[in-house]
Design a protein around this motif. Structure first.
Motif, mmCIF file in Angstrom:
data_model
loop_
_atom_site.group_PDB
_atom_site.id
_atom_site.type_symbol
_atom_site.label_atom_id
_atom_site.label_comp_id
_atom_site.label_asym_id
_atom_site.label_seq_id
_atom_site.Cartn_x
_atom_site.Cartn_y
_atom_site.Cartn_z
ATOM 1 N N MET A 136 0.842 -1.169 0.000
ATOM 2 C CA MET A 136 0.000 0.000 0.000
ATOM 3 C C MET A 136 0.886 1.229 0.000
ATOM 4 O O MET A 136 1.052 1.903 1.000
ATOM 5 N N TYR A 137 1.445 1.459 -1.167
ATOM 6 C CA TYR A 137 2.405 2.543 -1.306
ATOM 7 C C TYR A 137 2.055 3.376 -2.523
ATOM 8 O O TYR A 137 1.828 2.845 -3.598
ATOM 9 N N GLY A 138 1.966 4.669 -2.359
ATOM 10 C CA GLY A 138 1.695 5.568 -3.465
ATOM 11 C C GLY A 138 0.509 6.473 -3.186
ATOM 12 O O GLY A 138 -0.298 6.234 -2.296
ATOM 13 N N THR A 139 0.395 7.515 -3.999
ATOM 14 C CA THR A 139 -0.649 8.515 -3.774
ATOM 15 C C THR A 139 -2.038 8.051 -4.205
ATOM 16 O O THR A 139 -3.030 8.612 -3.771
ATOM 17 N N SER A 140 -2.110 7.045 -5.060
ATOM 18 C CA SER A 140 -3.423 6.612 -5.562
ATOM 19 C C SER A 140 -3.967 5.380 -4.838
ATOM 20 O O SER A 140 -4.885 4.729 -5.317
ATOM 21 N N ILE A 141 -3.425 5.058 -3.680
ATOM 22 C CA ILE A 141 -3.867 3.888 -2.920
ATOM 23 C C ILE A 141 -5.237 4.161 -2.312
ATOM 24 O O ILE A 141 -5.481 5.220 -1.742
ATOM 25 N N GLY A 142 -6.118 3.193 -2.421
ATOM 26 C CA GLY A 142 -7.460 3.313 -1.852
ATOM 27 C C GLY A 142 -7.526 2.667 -0.486
ATOM 28 O O GLY A 142 -6.770 3.008 0.419
ATOM 29 N N THR A 143 -8.424 1.693 -0.345
ATOM 30 C CA THR A 143 -8.653 1.032 0.930
ATOM 31 C C THR A 143 -8.570 -0.476 0.768
ATOM 32 O O THR A 143 -9.094 -1.032 -0.190
ATOM 33 N N ASN B 19 -9.854 -3.848 2.490
ATOM 34 C CA ASN B 19 -10.812 -4.407 3.440
ATOM 35 C C ASN B 19 -10.677 -5.916 3.436
ATOM 36 O O ASN B 19 -10.596 -6.527 2.374
ATOM 37 N N VAL B 20 -10.679 -6.539 4.611
ATOM 38 C CA VAL B 20 -10.646 -7.990 4.750
ATOM 39 C C VAL B 20 -11.929 -8.401 5.450
ATOM 40 O O VAL B 20 -12.219 -7.931 6.552
ATOM 41 N N SER C 71 -6.428 2.253 5.009
ATOM 42 C CA SER C 71 -6.579 3.176 3.882
ATOM 43 C C SER C 71 -5.334 4.012 3.680
ATOM 44 O O SER C 71 -4.624 4.332 4.630
ATOM 45 N N GLY C 72 -5.122 4.373 2.421
ATOM 46 C CA GLY C 72 -4.096 5.347 2.077
ATOM 47 C C GLY C 72 -2.681 4.822 2.039
ATOM 48 O O GLY C 72 -2.413 3.650 2.271
#
Length: 52
Positions: free
Chosen positions: A1-8, A10-11, A30-31
């Motif tokens: 989960m790396y970068g500016t366009s990362i969302g969320t 959920n598990v 998130s993020g």
């Protein structure tokens, strides 16, 4: 989960064979979390067969 366009991320945990209901996430994140591995633990107490 790396970068500016990362969302969320959920598990979900559901009983095996039940695909039409979506419970609250057992884990959510998130993020941008940085450019490194991170560890997370989730305690669950399911009964019977389940899917993650």
């Amino acid at each position: 989960m790396y970068g500016t366009s990362i969302g969320t991320l959920n598990v979900y945990v559901t009983a095996s064979g039940q695909t039409n209901n979506r419970p609250s996430p057992a884990f959510t994140l998130s993020g941008d979390q940085g450019n490194q591995w991170k560890k997370a633990n989730v305690t669950m107490s399911p009964t019977g067969n389940y899917q993650v």
